[in-house]
Design a protein around this motif. Structure first.
Motif, PDB file in Angstrom:
ATOM      1  N   GLY A 124       0.833  -1.205   0.000  1.00  0.00           N
ATOM      2  CA  GLY A 124       0.000   0.000   0.000  1.00  0.00           C
ATOM      3  C   GLY A 124       0.862   1.247   0.000  1.00  0.00           C
ATOM      4  O   GLY A 124       2.077   1.204  -0.203  1.00  0.00           O
ATOM      5  N   HIS A 125       0.233   2.411   0.265  1.00  0.00           N
ATOM      6  CA  HIS A 125       0.964   3.669   0.404  1.00  0.00           C
ATOM      7  C   HIS A 125       1.842   3.602   1.638  1.00  0.00           C
ATOM      8  O   HIS A 125       1.529   2.874   2.578  1.00  0.00           O
ATOM      9  CB  HIS A 125      -0.010   4.852   0.552  1.00  0.00           C
ATOM     10  N   PRO A 126       2.915   4.356   1.670  1.00  0.00           N
ATOM     11  CA  PRO A 126       3.739   4.404   2.894  1.00  0.00           C
ATOM     12  C   PRO A 126       2.855   4.799   4.080  1.00  0.00           C
ATOM     13  O   PRO A 126       1.975   5.650   3.954  1.00  0.00           O
ATOM     14  CB  PRO A 126       4.775   5.476   2.597  1.00  0.00           C
ATOM     15  N   SER A 175       9.105   0.534  -5.680  1.00  0.00           N
ATOM     16  CA  SER A 175       8.187  -0.282  -6.485  1.00  0.00           C
ATOM     17  C   SER A 175       6.765   0.247  -6.364  1.00  0.00           C
ATOM     18  O   SER A 175       6.012   0.243  -7.327  1.00  0.00           O
ATOM     19  CB  SER A 175       8.274  -1.769  -6.077  1.00  0.00           C
ATOM     20  N   HIS A 176       6.420   0.748  -5.179  1.00  0.00           N
ATOM     21  CA  HIS A 176       5.090   1.332  -5.009  1.00  0.00           C
ATOM     22  C   HIS A 176       4.962   2.625  -5.818  1.00  0.00           C
ATOM     23  O   HIS A 176       3.931   2.884  -6.443  1.00  0.00           O
ATOM     24  CB  HIS A 176       4.809   1.617  -3.525  1.00  0.00           C
ATOM     25  N   LEU A 177       6.034   3.409  -5.796  1.00  0.00           N
ATOM     26  CA  LEU A 177       6.016   4.692  -6.501  1.00  0.00           C
ATOM     27  C   LEU A 177       5.679   4.524  -7.982  1.00  0.00           C
ATOM     28  O   LEU A 177       4.954   5.332  -8.551  1.00  0.00           O
ATOM     29  CB  LEU A 177       7.381   5.382  -6.380  1.00  0.00           C
ATOM     30  N   ALA A 188       3.725   2.624  -9.372  1.00  0.00           N
ATOM     31  CA  ALA A 188       2.318   2.340  -9.620  1.00  0.00           C
ATOM     32  C   ALA A 188       1.388   3.406  -9.015  1.00  0.00           C
ATOM     33  O   ALA A 188       0.185   3.311  -9.168  1.00  0.00           O
ATOM     34  CB  ALA A 188       1.953   0.956  -9.063  1.00  0.00           C
ATOM     35  N   CYS A 189       1.963   4.376  -8.266  1.00  0.00           N
ATOM     36  CA  CYS A 189       1.087   5.315  -7.540  1.00  0.00           C
ATOM     37  C   CYS A 189       1.427   6.766  -7.870  1.00  0.00           C
ATOM     38  O   CYS A 189       2.481   7.272  -7.490  1.00  0.00           O
ATOM     39  CB  CYS A 189       1.162   5.062  -6.036  1.00  0.00           C
ATOM     40  N   ALA A 190       0.510   7.402  -8.589  1.00  0.00           N
ATOM     41  CA  ALA A 190       0.726   8.806  -8.966  1.00  0.00           C
ATOM     42  C   ALA A 190       0.677   9.712  -7.727  1.00  0.00           C
ATOM     43  O   ALA A 190       1.438  10.684  -7.625  1.00  0.00           O
ATOM     44  CB  ALA A 190      -0.338   9.252  -9.966  1.00  0.00           C
ATOM     45  N   ASP A 191      -0.210   9.407  -6.783  1.00  0.00           N
ATOM     46  CA  ASP A 191      -0.341  10.202  -5.556  1.00  0.00           C
ATOM     47  C   ASP A 191       0.990  10.281  -4.826  1.00  0.00           C
ATOM     48  O   ASP A 191       1.433  11.363  -4.404  1.00  0.00           O
ATOM     49  CB  ASP A 191      -1.386   9.575  -4.614  1.00  0.00           C
ATOM     50  N   CYS A 192       1.621   9.095  -4.625  1.00  0.00           N
ATOM     51  CA  CYS A 192       2.857   9.069  -3.860  1.00  0.00           C
ATOM     52  C   CYS A 192       4.007   9.697  -4.636  1.00  0.00           C
ATOM     53  O   CYS A 192       4.900  10.303  -4.048  1.00  0.00           O
ATOM     54  CB  CYS A 192       3.190   7.640  -3.444  1.00  0.00           C
ATOM     55  N   THR A 193       3.942   9.603  -5.985  1.00  0.00           N
ATOM     56  CA  THR A 193       4.966  10.253  -6.795  1.00  0.00           C
ATOM     57  C   THR A 193       4.905  11.771  -6.570  1.00  0.00           C
ATOM     58  O   THR A 193       5.926  12.443  -6.397  1.00  0.00           O
ATOM     59  CB  THR A 193       4.761   9.930  -8.297  1.00  0.00           C
TER      60      THR A 193
HETATM   61 ZN   LIG Z   1       0.749   5.583  -3.008  1.00  0.00          ZN
END
Ligand SMILES: [Zn+2]
Length: 256
Positions: free
Chosen positions: A3-5, A29-31, A33-38
């Motif tokens: 999930g998100h951090p 690896s999460h980054l 797939a996740c525009a929010d966390c980027t």
């Molecule tokens: Zn995220």
């Protein structure tokens, strides 16, 4: 990391290169797939860059830096790895430095704020002083221009008293005249008293001199009987007097 951090601090830790290898791998690896966390990571990068600009390393007092680092290392070593709470976990040396830099920036801002407050207080004092002066000037103007303000002339107690004459006249009984506070005259000049009748020219009531105190008098001069007096006057004339007044009027008093 699927999930998100879990913690927002992870973005800052990653930006500082302070995540451990395992966490870093999962984070990356999460980054992907996740525009929010980027987006959040970009913000964190920005924060760290600003921090570096706001407080360059050379501005951090070396003693304070070492003390802080020593404390951070000491606490990290004493605490077993598994039991480190999340908020302590991010207290890596790099982040501790960042925190110290933030602290210094905060102190500087506080100082700046205090200086501004002092300036504001000074300006308020100036404004209040100007207001008071304006009110005083308005009060003075109000007093001077009021129609019912009384105006009194004051003189020194040692000033010479005003010259004054008193006449007692009766058309059949005659005239008494007393003068006071008149200046002394040179020998070629004299005071002359005049009876000003209701009709016709002034009638001389005689000449007189004054003593050292400025007092003079004329007692029962020879005058025509039954003359109605309109006024009395004293003029300054050549020694011996004149038939009709020629000089300046020194005293004048109308019969009321
Ligand atoms: Zn995220």
């Amino acid at each position: 990391m699927n999930g998100h951090p879990q913690f927002d601090e992870d973005f800052d830790l990653y930006a500082l290169g302070a995540l451990e290898a395992e966490e870093k791998q999962a984070f990356e690896s999460h980054l992907r797939a996740c525009a929010d966390c980027t987006a959040k990571l970009e913000e964190a990068n920005g924060r760290m860059a600003l921090l570096a600009l706001a407080a360059p390393p050379e501005s951090v007092p070396s003693g304070a830096k070492e003390r802080l680092l020593r404390r951070v290392h000491g606490e990290a070593q004493k605490t077993p790895k598994v039991a480190v709470p999340a908020f302590l976990r991010w207290l890596t040396p790099a982040l501790a430095l960042a925190a110290l830099a933030l602290f210094i920036v905060a102190v500087e801002l506080k100082t700046e704020n205090r200086v501004l407050l002092e300036k504001q207080t000074e300006l308020q004092a100036d404004a209040s002083r100007l207001q008071q002066e304006a009110e005083r000037e308005q009060s003075v103007l109000d007093l001077i221009t009021a129609s019912d303000t009384v105006k009194v002339t004051l003189v020194s107690g040692t000033a010479r008293p005003m010259p004054e004459g008193r006449a007692f006249y009766h058309p059949r009984k005659g005239l008494l005249f007393y003068a006071s506070n008149l200046p002394a005259l040179p020998s070629d000049r004299t005071y002359q008293l005049w009876l000003v009748p209701a009709q016709g020219n002034p009638i001389s009531a005689g000449v007189f001199q004054v003593d050292a105190l400025g007092n003079g008098q004329i007692l029962l001069p020879k005058l025509p009987l039954d003359v109605t007096a309109k006024a009395f006057a004293v003029t300054l004339e050549p020694a011996g007097g004149v038939p009709q007044p020629t000089g300046a009027k020194v005293l004048v008093g109308a019969v009321t």
